[in-house]
Design a protein around this motif. Structure first.
Motif, mmCIF file in Angstrom:
data_model
loop_
_atom_site.group_PDB
_atom_site.id
_atom_site.type_symbol
_atom_site.label_atom_id
_atom_site.label_comp_id
_atom_site.label_asym_id
_atom_site.label_seq_id
_atom_site.Cartn_x
_atom_site.Cartn_y
_atom_site.Cartn_z
ATOM 1 N N PRO A 168 35.981 34.355 8.520
ATOM 2 C CA PRO A 168 36.838 33.258 8.034
ATOM 3 C C PRO A 168 36.169 31.889 8.078
ATOM 4 O O PRO A 168 36.342 31.074 7.162
ATOM 5 C CB PRO A 168 38.048 33.325 8.974
ATOM 6 N N ASP A 169 35.393 31.625 9.128
ATOM 7 C CA ASP A 169 34.747 30.314 9.254
ATOM 8 C C ASP A 169 33.586 30.131 8.282
ATOM 9 O O ASP A 169 33.107 29.006 8.105
ATOM 10 C CB ASP A 169 34.249 30.110 10.685
ATOM 11 N N GLU A 173 34.609 25.400 1.533
ATOM 12 C CA GLU A 173 35.832 24.687 1.179
ATOM 13 C C GLU A 173 36.208 24.865 -0.286
ATOM 14 O O GLU A 173 37.365 24.844 -0.650
ATOM 15 C CB GLU A 173 35.674 23.193 1.482
ATOM 16 N N LYS A 245 40.392 23.977 -2.410
ATOM 17 C CA LYS A 245 40.628 23.893 -0.968
ATOM 18 C C LYS A 245 41.780 24.801 -0.549
ATOM 19 O O LYS A 245 41.713 25.492 0.476
ATOM 20 C CB LYS A 245 40.927 22.447 -0.582
ATOM 21 N N PHE A 246 42.834 24.834 -1.365
ATOM 22 C CA PHE A 246 43.979 25.686 -1.056
ATOM 23 C C PHE A 246 43.595 27.159 -1.117
ATOM 24 O O PHE A 246 43.966 27.954 -0.242
ATOM 25 C CB PHE A 246 45.111 25.394 -2.042
ATOM 26 N N SER A 248 40.628 28.461 -0.720
ATOM 27 C CA SER A 248 39.734 28.777 0.394
ATOM 28 C C SER A 248 40.521 28.996 1.680
ATOM 29 O O SER A 248 40.256 29.937 2.435
ATOM 30 C CB SER A 248 38.721 27.645 0.586
ATOM 31 N N GLU A 249 41.501 28.146 1.920
ATOM 32 C CA GLU A 249 42.311 28.298 3.131
ATOM 33 C C GLU A 249 43.151 29.573 3.074
ATOM 34 O O GLU A 249 43.315 30.270 4.084
ATOM 35 C CB GLU A 249 43.221 27.079 3.295
ATOM 36 N N GLU A 250 43.667 29.889 1.888
ATOM 37 C CA GLU A 250 44.433 31.124 1.726
ATOM 38 C C GLU A 250 43.547 32.345 1.970
ATOM 39 O O GLU A 250 43.972 33.323 2.596
ATOM 40 C CB GLU A 250 45.028 31.177 0.319
ATOM 41 N N ARG A 252 40.865 32.443 3.872
ATOM 42 C CA ARG A 252 40.615 32.516 5.320
ATOM 43 C C ARG A 252 41.794 33.163 6.045
ATOM 44 O O ARG A 252 41.607 33.979 6.951
ATOM 45 C CB ARG A 252 40.367 31.118 5.882
ATOM 46 N N ASP A 253 42.998 32.787 5.646
ATOM 47 C CA ASP A 253 44.184 33.365 6.286
ATOM 48 C C ASP A 253 44.257 34.871 6.054
ATOM 49 O O ASP A 253 44.635 35.631 6.956
ATOM 50 C CB ASP A 253 45.453 32.693 5.750
#
Length: 287
Positions: A168-169, A173, A245-246, A248-250, A252-253
């Motif tokens: 995930p990390d 971005e 960005k959204f 990428s965060e999704e 990762r989740d």
């Protein structure tokens, strides 16, 4: 005295003839039915060969095929099964995960012999005989993969690694910034052009530039149009960056949800118990 239950010789002959005729009719009907079935199979096979391009046959085509089309297109004796099938399925799924066609964590178990693929929305469990069970989008993606990998003439792509999913990390971005920079450059040019036109319109209005044919209104309108275009382009760039960005965060989740951070599977994924056959020391190979 004649036996009242006896049958005249002529009647026996008639019965035997009728029986023989009925046997001939039955054989004829069976032969006719077999010929009709073979003709139907050949017609369906010709239709399948015309409908699908087997030189470029992929999971999308496999998903479109009906059970009847599959049976006439491929010979059951040539299907790959067992551990070889599971190895091919695992490699093919890992290749598709690496290219983002499929989102799943793929595990190749050897005790018992299984391929387990799961995401945050479902799972698929593949058995050595090609049987697949599970639910969700993963099951939908895995079924055509199993069918393709069971075909001897299907070349399984080599996966880049046994673990194609990133941590995930490690997810960036956003995507490439080249497109955003190009749009920003165009927007900047439009902005400068708009400012120049507005300035020219103002100077023309106070008779500092231009002659009798100069139109301050036209220059001002053109300048405002260029400024509007520049504003729209800047908004497009900002929206694209926010969307990246959204996403990428999704992503990762979703990676965290399937246990890439803590190693825990989702609760709906079945546990595989060793069959005590001693086929493997570690029991599984994850990817």
């Amino acid at each position: 005295m004649a036996d009242p239950q006896s049958t005249p010789p002529g009647d026996d002959a008639d019965q035997q003839g009728a029986t023989a005729d009925s046997g001939i009719d039955a054989d004829g009907e069976q032969s006719s039915g077999s010929a009709t079935d073979e003709a139907s199979v050949e017609a369906l096979r010709a239709e399948v060969e015309e409908k699908y391009d087997f030189d470029d046959f992929g999971p999308e085509d496999m998903a479109k095929m009906t059970a009847q089309e599959w049976e006439v297109a491929f010979e059951e004796e040539s299907w790959i099964t067992g551990g070889a099938l599971l190895d091919r399925v695992a490699d093919d799924l890992r290749s598709r995960v690496a290219t983002r066609e499929v989102f799943a964590r793929v595990e190749r178990h050897t005790d018992p012999q299984r391929v387990l693929a799961y995401s945050d929305e479902g799972y698929a469990l593949v058995f050595p005989d090609g049987t697949v069970e599970g639910h969700g989008t993963v099951l939908r993606d895995v079924k055509p993969t199993v069918a393709l990998c069971s075909m001897d003439d299907y070349d399984v792509p080599e996966p880049p690694s046994d673990d194609p999913l990133p941590e995930p990390d490690e997810v960036p971005e956003g995507g490439s910034e080249l497109g955003n920079w190009m749009l920003q450059l165009i927007a900047g040019i439009q902005l400068l052009a708009g400012i120049v036109l507005l300035g020219g319109g103002f100077l023309a209005a106070i008779d500092q530039i231009g002659g009798a044919g100069a139109s301050p209104v036209l220059l001002i309108v053109a300048g405002l149009a260029f400024l509007a275009i520049a504003l729209v382009l800047f908004l497009v760039v900002a929206n694209a960056r926010l969307s990246d960005k959204f996403r990428s965060e999704e992503y990762r989740d979703r990676l965290r949800a399937i246990g890439l951070s803590d190693g825990e599977r989702p609760e709906f994924v079945p546990a595989l118990e060793p069959d005590s056959s001693g086929e493997s020391e570690d029991g599984q190979h994850e990817g």
